[in-house]
Write a protein that holds these residues in place. Structure first.
Motif, PDB file in Angstrom:
ATOM      1  N   VAL A  19       1.987  -4.505  31.950  1.00  0.00           N
ATOM      2  CA  VAL A  19       1.125  -4.683  33.123  1.00  0.00           C
ATOM      3  C   VAL A  19       1.380  -3.565  34.140  1.00  0.00           C
ATOM      4  O   VAL A  19       0.439  -3.034  34.746  1.00  0.00           O
ATOM      5  N   ARG A  23      -1.269  -0.872  35.934  1.00  0.00           N
ATOM      6  CA  ARG A  23      -1.410  -0.741  37.386  1.00  0.00           C
ATOM      7  C   ARG A  23      -1.073   0.682  37.855  1.00  0.00           C
ATOM      8  O   ARG A  23      -1.722   1.218  38.755  1.00  0.00           O
ATOM      9  N   ALA A  91      -1.750 -10.598  40.246  1.00  0.00           N
ATOM     10  CA  ALA A  91      -1.066 -10.256  39.001  1.00  0.00           C
ATOM     11  C   ALA A  91       0.445 -10.321  39.168  1.00  0.00           C
ATOM     12  O   ALA A  91       1.169 -10.778  38.270  1.00  0.00           O
ATOM     13  N   MET A  95       2.744 -12.752  36.964  1.00  0.00           N
ATOM     14  CA  MET A  95       3.763 -12.210  36.069  1.00  0.00           C
ATOM     15  C   MET A  95       5.146 -12.767  36.393  1.00  0.00           C
ATOM     16  O   MET A  95       5.992 -12.882  35.512  1.00  0.00           O
ATOM     17  N   VAL A 117      -3.420 -10.739  30.958  1.00  0.00           N
ATOM     18  CA  VAL A 117      -3.379 -10.138  32.297  1.00  0.00           C
ATOM     19  C   VAL A 117      -3.590  -8.629  32.198  1.00  0.00           C
ATOM     20  O   VAL A 117      -4.400  -8.044  32.933  1.00  0.00           O
ATOM     21  N   ALA A 118      -2.873  -7.973  31.278  1.00  0.00           N
ATOM     22  CA  ALA A 118      -2.996  -6.527  31.118  1.00  0.00           C
ATOM     23  C   ALA A 118      -4.406  -6.128  30.704  1.00  0.00           C
ATOM     24  O   ALA A 118      -4.981  -5.164  31.225  1.00  0.00           O
TER      25      ALA A 118
END
Length: 428
Positions: A19, A23, A91, A95, A117-118
């Motif tokens: 993740v 970002r 996020a 996480m 999520v990723a």
């Protein structure tokens, strides 16, 4: 124990890096490739501590993280031209929870959530483009499907009513949700590709949404465009009908997975014949291109109610025919039902096979008879609504398929099975 601990920490670190990498690539000002692994590891360590000291450790951890994120955003807001969103913040909190769940829950679920999520973060532009294409009618389709699946279905009683004890409102509506869901999938695929969809894709999407509606649309178009469009129209109609066979096999797989070794092979044989014929037709279609006509929303409550009524009528008619006329009466029901909607007889037969009320060797024959009946009905529609040229092509193609289907019914070995992997699934 020590090895398992380091394995959990390694998974936590990996998910945080995944993740965080996304970002960082997206140039997030709040958290990136270093911060997200720290957040996920923070959650995992909190999970380990919670096993000994209680869940308040996790609660305090997420509260501390929320305060940290709020302070960071406050400091950033003092700088000029700063756009503060909520995606990275959400996020980060999620996480942290994923890190804790690695310890307290199921590792596979935590890994799946972290991966999702990723992916969601990475698909930002794609999702925005899709949303930009959604109009008022499309939003209405989504909301109507939510009503059909999440509002109506849970309140329906899960018990049988009526003669023969075969009418279960919950099961009937569950079949409605399945069919509307398949149609809605095709509808949104059409909305994404739109008029850019070519002949083959147009037929595939048409088969997912409604092969009968696609047949009507393309047959009517040949009245206006003449012979120039007859080859393309015949190809799209034929592809949509082939996809409807795939749709039938899919429905059986969902409702009665244990019967697939017996039911799928004869249907697949018919599909193979259609694919060969479709390939030959595609080879002769030339370089002409076509666009798919506008498709209607398949999630209308009225459409769902109509299908539910048809499905209930088919269930009742099947029970009546089996009781009064024996096995021969079921074929009459299959022929009549196939004229209007092959999905209804497919789903009702699949349920009978799944609960043991019908042998799979008889079930696939009923489904195939209904499918052939539906082909004959669509050929008739082309003859009434389309040009003579497209009717001749469709009649030839469907005639070959009908002959092949009858040969399958006549010559297929009685107890033939393909040794599929055991597909045990929860009964629907």
């Amino acid at each position: 124990m020590e090895l398992e601990l380091f394995e959990t920490l390694g998974i936590s670190l990996g998910l945080g890096l995944l993740v965080g990498l996304q970002r960082q690539h997206d140039q997030s000002q709040l958290a990136g490739i270093r911060t997200f692994p720290l957040i996920t590891l923070f959650g995992t360590i909190s999970g380990f501590l919670a096993q000994d000291f209680g869940g308040w450790i996790i609660a305090m951890g997420i509260l501390s993280l929320a305060i940290l994120v709020a302070v960071a955003n406050f400091m950033r807001s003092r700088a000029p031209h700063v756009d503060i969103g909520l995606t990275t913040e959400a996020a980060a909190l999620l996480m942290y929870v994923v890190g804790a769940y690695l310890v307290l829950g199921q590792v596979t679920v935590a890994v799946a959530v972290g991966a999702v999520v990723a992916v969601l973060l990475h698909l930002k532009e794609t999702l925005h483009r899709i949303v930009a294409k959604i109009g008022q009618n499309d939003l209405r389709a989504i909301m109507q499907f939510v009503v059909i699946s999440l509002v109506v279905l849970p309140v329906l009683p899960d018990r049988t009513y009526g003669p023969y004890g075969v009418l279960n409102p919950h099961n009937i509506w569950l079949m409605v949700v399945l069919i509307v869901g398949i149609g809605l999938l095709g509808y949104f695929a059409y909305k994404i590709f739109g008029q850019k969809s070519g002949t083959v894709l147009g037929g595939i999407l048409g088969g997912l949404i409604s092969s009968t509606a696609t047949t009507v649309s393309y047959a009517r178009r040949t009245k206006d465009h003449g012979k120039a469009s007859s080859m393309l129209a015949a190809l799209v109609i034929f592809i949509a009908s082939a996809v409807s066979v795939v749709r039938i096999i899919t429905e059986v797989a969902v409702v009665a997975p244990s019967t697939l070794p017996t039911v799928a092979p004869p249907l697949a044989a018919l599909l193979l014949l259609m694919l060969v014929l479709g390939g030959i037709l595609y080879f002769f279609k030339g370089s002409a291109k076509d666009s798919m006509p506008e498709q209607a929303n398949p999630a209308h409550l009225k459409t769902a109610l109509i299908f539910g009524a048809i499905y209930a009528a088919v269930i009742l008619a099947t029970a009546f025919a089996k009781d009064q006329l024996g096995s021969s009466g079921l074929y009459i029901v299959a022929v009549i039902s196939g004229l209007t909607d092959v999905d209804a007889i497919t789903l009702s037969t699949s349920r009978l096979m799944q609960v043991g009320s019908m042998e799979p060797a008889n079930g696939w024959r009923l489904i195939l008879v209904a499918a052939l009946s539906n082909l004959a009905f669509k050929a008739g529609l082309v003859g009434v609504l389309g040009s003579r040229s497209v009717f001749m092509k469709v009649a030839l193609l469907f005639g070959i398929v009908l002959a092949g289907g009858l040969l399958v019914l006549w010559l297929w070995p009685e107890n033939f099975q393909v040794p599929f992997i055991n597909l045990e699934a929860k009964q629907i």
